[in-house]
Design a protein around this motif. Structure first.
Motif, PDB file in Angstrom:
ATOM      1  N   GLY A   1       0.725  -1.111   0.139  1.00  0.00           N
ATOM      2  CA  GLY A   1       0.475  -0.344  -0.408  1.00  0.00           C
ATOM      3  C   GLY A   1       1.108   1.120   0.076  1.00  0.00           C
ATOM      4  O   GLY A   1       1.827   1.500   0.751  1.00  0.00           O
ATOM      5  N   THR A   2       0.489   2.544  -0.561  1.00  0.00           N
ATOM      6  CA  THR A   2       1.615   2.599  -0.218  1.00  0.00           C
ATOM      7  C   THR A   2       0.470   4.451   0.420  1.00  0.00           C
ATOM      8  O   THR A   2       0.896   5.666  -0.164  1.00  0.00           O
ATOM      9  CB  THR A   2       1.310   3.894  -2.232  1.00  0.00           C
ATOM     10  N   PHE A   3      -0.274   4.698   1.049  1.00  0.00           N
ATOM     11  CA  PHE A   3      -0.768   5.155   1.951  1.00  0.00           C
ATOM     12  C   PHE A   3       0.361   5.421   3.175  1.00  0.00           C
ATOM     13  O   PHE A   3       0.138   4.630   3.966  1.00  0.00           O
ATOM     14  CB  PHE A   3      -1.961   5.107   2.439  1.00  0.00           C
ATOM     15  N   GLN A   4       1.155   6.104   3.051  1.00  0.00           N
ATOM     16  CA  GLN A   4       2.336   5.878   4.219  1.00  0.00           C
ATOM     17  C   GLN A   4       2.621   7.757   4.294  1.00  0.00           C
ATOM     18  O   GLN A   4       2.919   8.059   3.522  1.00  0.00           O
ATOM     19  CB  GLN A   4       3.651   5.468   3.671  1.00  0.00           C
ATOM     20  N   LEU A   5       3.482   7.875   5.262  1.00  0.00           N
ATOM     21  CA  LEU A   5       4.356   8.913   5.594  1.00  0.00           C
ATOM     22  C   LEU A   5       5.386   9.724   5.038  1.00  0.00           C
ATOM     23  O   LEU A   5       5.962   8.571   3.817  1.00  0.00           O
ATOM     24  CB  LEU A   5       4.297   9.054   6.696  1.00  0.00           C
ATOM     25  N   PRO A   6       5.874  10.203   4.045  1.00  0.00           N
ATOM     26  CA  PRO A   6       6.431  10.757   2.715  1.00  0.00           C
ATOM     27  C   PRO A   6       8.048  10.141   4.178  1.00  0.00           C
ATOM     28  O   PRO A   6       8.156  10.492   5.532  1.00  0.00           O
ATOM     29  CB  PRO A   6       6.976  12.574   2.909  1.00  0.00           C
TER      30      PRO A   6
END
Lengths: 375, 368
Positions: free
Chosen positions: B140-145
């Motif tokens: 998943g790409t829902f991450q903190l930068p």
């Protein structure tokens, strides 16, 4: 030969189809934890026998241990091929959504690659069961197993070829999809087999490495004894699988069909062909498990994709339906079914066919009759 | 137990594992080991439930100890969990709620029992320490930068709290110094799964502000009612200069997204859909869907191919049913399909498509 005829109207055939559909629906609706537990228990037994068999060969210099090793490994391979492999690859357990028991992913402990088996068996044999010229399981392109196969002098060797096929059955099955008989007649080109051969070669390579190099080498000085044990286990499995499979469609009284008869057949007529083209074997519970429940070949051919442990449960109902519609339900002891199969192999080696054979029960012909529309 | 074992390289090199695999062929080594101990694996990733905690009436919090294949996760990512229910394996996606730096390497999942949720109901009722489940690596790409933003606003609702709570805990573990506001929506105070932990975190960190909003409770809490411009202005007037991370039910997602879009801030909004977007059947759905392998076919109803296959009595494998896990990928032999998430049209024959997010455009044939 007297030939009995059962006359069923197309309406009766459709009604039979509906009754069988309903029976299947009932079983499918009931699938659950018990079926999963069953197949995993069989797998546990198979893996335990395999480990025990391989371990026994470390004491293979003592004859009882060598024999016990052969027995355990033979049983392991039989369970793997019959009750587990054959049935899993039919998609009987796909409903569990378990990658380890998925029909597309499963591979079995024999020479034939599973993807080729699924094509020749699940698709060709189970769709076109006992249709001459379409079901290549009639004689496997090697034997004369039906009177309507035209005799030629090659078939004098029928019993010899059958014996060789039995002995090397796993390789016979592996080479089945290459259609050797069509290569000889020029109907198939060798170049069409390249991909298949690569698959077979890879699979046989892995199987050979395991059974004839690595496990023997792991027993050190007992290399030859272990190799002989593994070869014997493979042979036992070959003879057993051949015998059970030949009892499925070749005992006397089993019907074959022509392409003309079966063109445009209805769902009900397809069921009738499956019932008339298959034969069961009676036996103990253990016998049924070791046959992969192919001893219930009739039930298996009606519903190839329901878990095989369900076949004995529905057998009485299927037999009752056969009686209701006047259809034969071909069943008998193992000795009777395999005996009549070998008798047929010997008889059909000669050009005279089966005329006048007293031990041949009458075949039943179904004549679909259209009911005239009432005026 | 989870994914297919990767194919081995064809170049041969000696390794003990390679030897065991050659001996076990055609079955994987794990197919033997699992019969002895399902947590003993060489390739498969699994996890054992070590703790079970039921914090609210309809949620269950599980602590999982993964096998050694586990590669960890980034806060905000999800994992696929597979359980067996009445003989059938079922896979669902859940986002860990713990910090990515949790020192015992275990992961914490909080699962809300949905009224029709087969897996969530099962876990809520039956999960107990010792239960072994299938696990897939985090995705998943829902991450903190990687470079942490100057200020962060978290907005979550209901069980959507888990990925953003993981982000908050991770930032706290890092000693993050920027301004953080954690705005969470629940029906009532009783429905907030992590209330005590949130209060404690806010008390320990001066830069963290907790705002609890209740939609079905008039007193207590910090805000009441549904998300709107006033809520946003009240809790984070600086949101235009911050990064916002959003996860929650479809209604909350839609209102935050439209407000951010209106203000031209959509690039500063990061979100994770937890529920599949409602699917509007194509009004002009035409043609028929045929299933080659089973010989069945049915008129195109406009629903996804997964739903149409199931309506036709088939049981194709599936996982998330929202287009992220690829469990339901099958081969489309012919025809044209539209991806309902991206709108992309695929007209190539013999291509793999995700059944759960593909709808037919005209006649479609599947190898199913």
């Amino acid at each position: 030969m007297t030939s009995a005829t059962v006359t069923l109207t197309t309406e009766q055939i459709d009604e039979l189809g509906r009754e069988l559909d309903a029976l299947k629906q009932r079983v499918v609706g009931d699938l659950g934890q018990e079926d999963r537990d069953y197949i995993y228990n069989v797998i546990k037994a198979q893996r335990a026998l395999e480990v025990a068999g391989r371990a026994s060969f470390y004491l293979g210099f003592l004859p009882p241990f060598w024999l016990a090793g052969v027995a355990a490994l033979s049983l392991s391979k039989i369970l793997d091929n019959m009750e587990i492999g054959h049935n899993v690859m039919h998609g009987q357990y796909d409903w569990m959504r378990d990658p380890a028991l998925n029909s597309k992913m499963f591979e079995w402990d024999t020479a034939c690659p599973s993807d080729q088996w699924r094509h020749s068996h699940n698709y060709m044999h189970h769709t076109y069961t006992n249709i001459l010229g379409k079901d290549r399981d009639i004689g496997y392109g090697l034997l004369r197993m039906d009177e309507s196969q035209k005799w030629n002098p090659y078939y004098l060797g029928n019993p010899v070829y059958a014996f060789a096929l039995m002995t090397f059955f796993q390789y016979g099955v592996a080479l089945h999809d290459l259609e050797a008989e069509n290569l000889v007649t020029g109907r198939r080109k060798m170049s069409e087999n390249t991909a298949l051969l690569n698959g077979i070669w890879r699979k046989i390579g892995k199987q050979t490495l395991k059974d004839y190099v690595l496990f023997p080498a792991l027993t050190g000085p007992l290399f030859v004894s272990t190799l002989a044990g593994n070869a014997t286990a493979n042979l036992v499995r070959n003879v057993w699988a051949y015998s059970i499979i030949f009892c499925g469609h070749f005992p006397s009284g089993v019907a074959t069909f022509t392409e003309e008869e079966t063109a445009d057949e209805s769902r009900g007529a397809w069921y009738v062909r499956q019932m008339m083209g298959s034969a069961n074997i009676t036996g103990s519970k253990l016998f049924h498990v070791l046959s992969g429940n192919l001893s219930h070949q009739i039930e298996h051919h009606l519903f190839p994709d329901i878990p095989a442990r369900r076949y004995p449960q529905i057998a009485a109902e299927v037999q009752a339906l056969c009686e209701k519609y006047g259809l034969p339900y071909n069943t008998g002891r193992f000795s009777k079914q395999i005996g009549s199969t070998w008798a047929k192999i010997f008889r059909l080696a000669l050009p005279f066919g089966t005329r006048g054979q007293k031990d041949t029960p009458p075949a039943v012909t179904v004549v679909p009759k259209k009911v005239p529309v009432a005026a | 137990m989870t994914a297919v074992a990767p194919t081995r390289p064809t170049r041969w090199r000696f390794s003990p594992l390679g030897l065991f695999e050659a001996l076990a062929t055609p079955h994987g080594v794990d197919r033997y080991l699992e019969l002895v101990n399902p947590m003993l694996t060489v390739r498969d990733l699994r996890a054992e439930v070590t703790e079970v905690h039921r914090s609210t009436a309809d949620t269950v919090t599980l602590t999982l100890r993964p096998t050694r294949q586990w590669r960890g996760f980034q806060a905000g990512q999800f994992v696929q969990v597979t359980v067996e229910i009445d003989g059938v394996r079922r896979t669902r996606c859940y986002s860990p709620a713990c910090s990515q730096y949790r020192d015992d390497g275990r992961i914490e999942l909080t699962i809300k029992a949905h009224p029709d949720g087969i897996v969530s109901q099962f876990l809520h009722a039956n999960a107990a320490p010792g239960l072994v489940v299938g696990l897939a690596q985090a995705a998943g790409t829902f991450q903190l930068p990687q470079e942490r933003p100057g200020h962060v606003l978290f907005i979550s609702g209901g069980s959507g709290i888990t990925p953003v709570l993981s982000m908050l805990r991770t930032l706290c573990d890092e000693g993050y110094a920027g301004q953080v506001t954690f705005l969470h929506y629940g029906y009532t105070e009783q429905d907030i799964a992590y209330r005590d932990e949130l209060v404690a975190l806010a008390a320990q960190h001066d830069n963290v502000r907790l705002v609890l909003a209740y939609t079905d409770q008039a007193d207590g809490g910090d805000l009441h009612g549904y998300f709107g411009q006033e809520h946003l202005e009240a809790v984070a007037p600086w949101h235009a200069d911050a990064e916002t991370f959003l996860c929650g039910p479809p209604g909350l997602m839609a209102s935050v997204r439209s407000l951010y879009a209106e203000r031209g801030l959509i690039n500063r909004l990061h979100f994770e859909d937890f529920a599949p977007a409602p699917i509007v059947a194509d009004r002009d759905s035409t043609g028929a869907v045929s299933f080659d392998r089973t010989g069945r076919s049915a008129d195109n109803s406009g629903a996804t191919l997964l739903e149409q296959a199931e309506a036709a009595g088939l049981t194709p494998a599936y996982g998330c049913r929202m287009g992220i896990c690829f469990s339901c990928t099958q081969i489309k032999t012919s025809g044209c399909t539209r991806n309902i998430r991206t709108g992309a049209i695929d007209a190539d024959p013999d291509t793999e498509i995700q059944l759960c997010i593909s709808v037919p455009v005209g006649d479609v044939a599947l190898d199913l």
